[in-house]
Design an enzyme around this catalytic site. Sequence first.
Site, PDB file in Angstrom:
ATOM      1  N   ASP A   9      39.444 -17.874  -6.869  1.00  0.00           N
ATOM      2  CA  ASP A   9      39.036 -18.455  -8.137  1.00  0.00           C
ATOM      3  C   ASP A   9      37.620 -17.932  -8.394  1.00  0.00           C
ATOM      4  O   ASP A   9      36.934 -17.512  -7.459  1.00  0.00           O
ATOM      5  CB  ASP A   9      39.052 -19.988  -8.006  1.00  0.00           C
ATOM      6  CG  ASP A   9      38.426 -20.678  -9.197  1.00  0.00           C
ATOM      7  OD1 ASP A   9      38.767 -20.320 -10.335  1.00  0.00           O
ATOM      8  OD2 ASP A   9      37.574 -21.573  -8.987  1.00  0.00           O
ATOM      9  N   ASP A  11      34.860 -19.366 -10.993  1.00  0.00           N
ATOM     10  CA  ASP A  11      33.823 -20.380 -11.189  1.00  0.00           C
ATOM     11  C   ASP A  11      33.840 -21.389 -10.050  1.00  0.00           C
ATOM     12  O   ASP A  11      34.848 -22.057  -9.834  1.00  0.00           O
ATOM     13  CB  ASP A  11      34.040 -21.111 -12.526  1.00  0.00           C
ATOM     14  CG  ASP A  11      33.857 -20.201 -13.726  1.00  0.00           C
ATOM     15  OD1 ASP A  11      32.810 -19.537 -13.796  1.00  0.00           O
ATOM     16  OD2 ASP A  11      34.764 -20.143 -14.585  1.00  0.00           O
TER      17      ASP A  11
HETATM   18  C1  BG6 Z   1      37.308 -22.250 -15.294  1.00  0.00           C
HETATM   19  C2  BG6 Z   1      36.240 -23.308 -15.215  1.00  0.00           C
HETATM   20  O1  BG6 Z   1      37.091 -21.279 -14.315  1.00  0.00           O
HETATM   21  O2  BG6 Z   1      37.308 -21.616 -16.577  1.00  0.00           O
HETATM   22  C3  BG6 Z   1      36.430 -24.306 -16.348  1.00  0.00           C
HETATM   23  O3  BG6 Z   1      36.315 -23.973 -13.964  1.00  0.00           O
HETATM   24  C4  BG6 Z   1      36.462 -23.570 -17.685  1.00  0.00           C
HETATM   25  O4  BG6 Z   1      35.393 -25.265 -16.315  1.00  0.00           O
HETATM   26  C5  BG6 Z   1      37.543 -22.506 -17.670  1.00  0.00           C
HETATM   27  O5  BG6 Z   1      36.719 -24.490 -18.749  1.00  0.00           O
HETATM   28  C6  BG6 Z   1      37.626 -21.698 -18.959  1.00  0.00           C
HETATM   29  O6  BG6 Z   1      36.465 -20.921 -19.096  1.00  0.00           O
HETATM   30  P1  BG6 Z   1      36.099 -20.069 -20.385  1.00  0.00           P
HETATM   31  O7  BG6 Z   1      35.019 -19.139 -19.883  1.00  0.00           O
HETATM   32  O8  BG6 Z   1      37.325 -19.312 -20.809  1.00  0.00           O
HETATM   33  O9  BG6 Z   1      35.639 -20.996 -21.435  1.00  0.00           O
HETATM   34 MG    MG Z   2      36.717 -23.123  -9.948  1.00  0.00          MG
END
Ligand code: BG6
Ligand code: MG
Length: 216
Positions: A9, A11
């Site tokens: 993963d 984030d």
């Molecule tokens: C995930 C995060 O990796 O990505 C979430 O943990 C986030 O918090 C999601 O909402 C979507 O991210 P993005 O960058 O497409 O807005």
């Molecule tokens: Mg994550």
Amino acid sequence: MGIKAVIFDLDGVICSTDEIHYRAWRAIADEEGIPFSRKDNERLRGVSRMASLEIILEKAKRPYSPEEKEALAEKKNQIYVEGLSSIGPSDIDPGARKALDYLGEHGLKKAIGSSSKNTKRILGRLGIADEFDVIVDGNDIKRSKPDPEVFALAADRLGLPHGECLVVEDAVAGIESARSAGCLAFAIKDARKCPLKDYEGENAGDIVPLLEEENR
Ligand code: BG6
Ligand code: MG
């Protein structure tokens, strides 16, 4: 050896963007007069942008139209992307760096399985986009974690049986996703509370002893 690839993963595993996401959603919630705490923010981990907005709107005093929702999600993303300009190679999690080095040295494959549509932008800022054999992100999938789509697609693109792929996740929704895709699941941080995990550790670097054990 059973594990042939690791799907990370992004984030919360490769780098911590939690605070940047939180500040961006906070700005939107404040502007709309919707209560939004750090505790609420925890529910957004691993969840897509639109699904995150729906969670925030649970506490709204009025209904929002699809057009309004689109506009709020877009605005949040603009604030978030501005926040991303502060990150660079020094923001790679040291444990993740250790894991990536081990995989590289032992000829094991590396992939990303993230819900974020900003994945390539973030990997670019960290300077590690070229290190991965496969990147599956929020632009490739229709269904957000805990649906298995993201990890199933990553394993398919790696050309491996799903059971030979180890997923590293910091979100409960991510562990559920990995397990329903038939992958092995390594939980860190918040994800450790998920009973479906196969293994757990402090950070992504803790997969190294597990892989060493398998190699023996
Ligand atoms: C995930 C995060 O990796 O990505 C979430 O943990 C986030 O918090 C999601 O909402 C979507 O991210 P993005 O960058 O497409 O807005
Ligand atoms: Mg994550």
